[in-house]
Design an enzyme around this catalytic site. Structure first.
Site, PDB file in Angstrom:
ATOM      1  N   ARG A 169     -22.886 116.214  97.062  1.00 39.02           N
ATOM      2  CA  ARG A 169     -21.898 115.219  97.508  1.00 39.02           C
ATOM      3  C   ARG A 169     -20.573 115.393  96.748  1.00 39.02           C
ATOM      4  O   ARG A 169     -19.500 115.252  97.319  1.00 39.02           O
ATOM      5  CB  ARG A 169     -22.428 113.790  97.303  1.00 39.02           C
ATOM      6  CG  ARG A 169     -23.619 113.397  98.147  1.00 39.02           C
ATOM      7  CD  ARG A 169     -23.336 113.232  99.609  1.00 39.02           C
ATOM      8  NE  ARG A 169     -22.316 112.266  99.917  1.00 39.02           N
ATOM      9  CZ  ARG A 169     -22.020 111.850 101.161  1.00 39.02           C
ATOM     10  NH1 ARG A 169     -22.693 112.325 102.206  1.00 39.02           N
ATOM     11  NH2 ARG A 169     -21.061 110.990 101.376  1.00 39.02           N
ATOM     12  N   ASN A 179     -15.148 117.358 109.605  1.00 40.08           N
ATOM     13  CA  ASN A 179     -14.961 117.476 108.158  1.00 40.08           C
ATOM     14  C   ASN A 179     -15.893 118.486 107.480  1.00 40.08           C
ATOM     15  O   ASN A 179     -16.281 118.315 106.339  1.00 40.08           O
ATOM     16  CB  ASN A 179     -15.036 116.093 107.509  1.00 40.08           C
ATOM     17  CG  ASN A 179     -16.332 115.397 107.790  1.00 40.08           C
ATOM     18  OD1 ASN A 179     -17.225 115.986 108.409  1.00 40.08           O
ATOM     19  ND2 ASN A 179     -16.472 114.173 107.316  1.00 40.08           N
ATOM     20  N   THR A 224     -15.345 111.789 102.607  1.00 42.84           N
ATOM     21  CA  THR A 224     -15.490 111.940 104.060  1.00 42.84           C
ATOM     22  C   THR A 224     -14.151 112.299 104.704  1.00 42.84           C
ATOM     23  O   THR A 224     -14.080 113.176 105.572  1.00 42.84           O
ATOM     24  CB  THR A 224     -16.019 110.611 104.666  1.00 42.84           C
ATOM     25  OG1 THR A 224     -17.216 110.248 103.971  1.00 42.84           O
ATOM     26  CG2 THR A 224     -16.308 110.756 106.145  1.00 42.84           C
ATOM     27  N   HIS A 235     -21.950 118.282 106.097  1.00 45.39           N
ATOM     28  CA  HIS A 235     -22.757 117.070 105.904  1.00 45.39           C
ATOM     29  C   HIS A 235     -23.590 117.273 104.648  1.00 45.39           C
ATOM     30  O   HIS A 235     -23.994 118.404 104.355  1.00 45.39           O
ATOM     31  CB  HIS A 235     -23.692 116.859 107.101  1.00 45.39           C
ATOM     32  CG  HIS A 235     -24.777 115.861 106.810  1.00 45.39           C
ATOM     33  ND1 HIS A 235     -24.587 114.511 106.958  1.00 45.39           N
ATOM     34  CD2 HIS A 235     -26.042 116.021 106.320  1.00 45.39           C
ATOM     35  CE1 HIS A 235     -25.693 113.876 106.581  1.00 45.39           C
ATOM     36  NE2 HIS A 235     -26.587 114.774 106.194  1.00 45.39           N
TER      37      HIS A 235
END
Ligand code: GDP
Length: 134
Positions: free
Chosen positions: A85, A112, A91, A115
């Site tokens: 992450r 983007n 995001t 994931h």
């Protein structure tokens, strides 16, 4: 050791940066445990992103995620979920820190580039979804 699910999304696959993204994972001690390149169906996306089905951007998300091939990767390493992450960035790529995958390769907030599972529970569900145990 922890596992997490990464998806290299269609915009990044079209930009031909699969290798550059994988290099970021490997350079940060995340190993590839399983990997496949596939095209998702609308049903796959609806199931995978079920939590977003009432969001205004859901139709847009389905169209985007089915617009081309994706690369599904099980990453393994110490603190793999949070590490992935962090490497991904926010995001919205406009808010993503310099050097993160989304800052470098995302198109916009909807397209983007990647994931990544956001918790242990979602990592388990998402890994089982794409790589069911036989
Ligand atoms: P993530 O965990 O950082 O991927 O973010 P979310 O789980 O909140 O959203 C899932 C995906 O839906 C995002 O990665 C984007 O592709 C898309 N998305 C999220 N928020 C928006 C938004 O406000 N507008 C649009 N068009 N797409 C969004």
């Amino acid at each position: 050791m922890q596992q997490t699910l990464s998806i290299i999304k269609p915009d990044a696959v079209k930009k031909n940066v699969i290798g550059k993204i994988i290099d970021i994972f490997e350079s940060n001690d995340l190993e590839i445990n399983q990997m496949k390149k596939i095209k998702l169906s609308s049903e796959n996306v609806a199931q995978f992103y079920a939590e977003h089905k009432n969001r205004p951007f859901f139709t847009n998300l389905k169209d985007y995620m089915t617009s081309g091939d994706v690369v599904i990767i099980v990453l393994e390493g110490e603190n793999a979920i949070i590490k992935n992450r962090t490497l991904m960035g926010a995001t919205n790529p406009k808010e993503a820190e310099t050097g993160t995958i989304r800052q470098r390769f995302a198109t916009d907030i909807s397209q983007n580039a990647v994931h990544g599972s956001d918790s242990e529970t979602s990592a388990k569900r998402e890994i089982d979804f794409f790589f069911p145990k036989i």
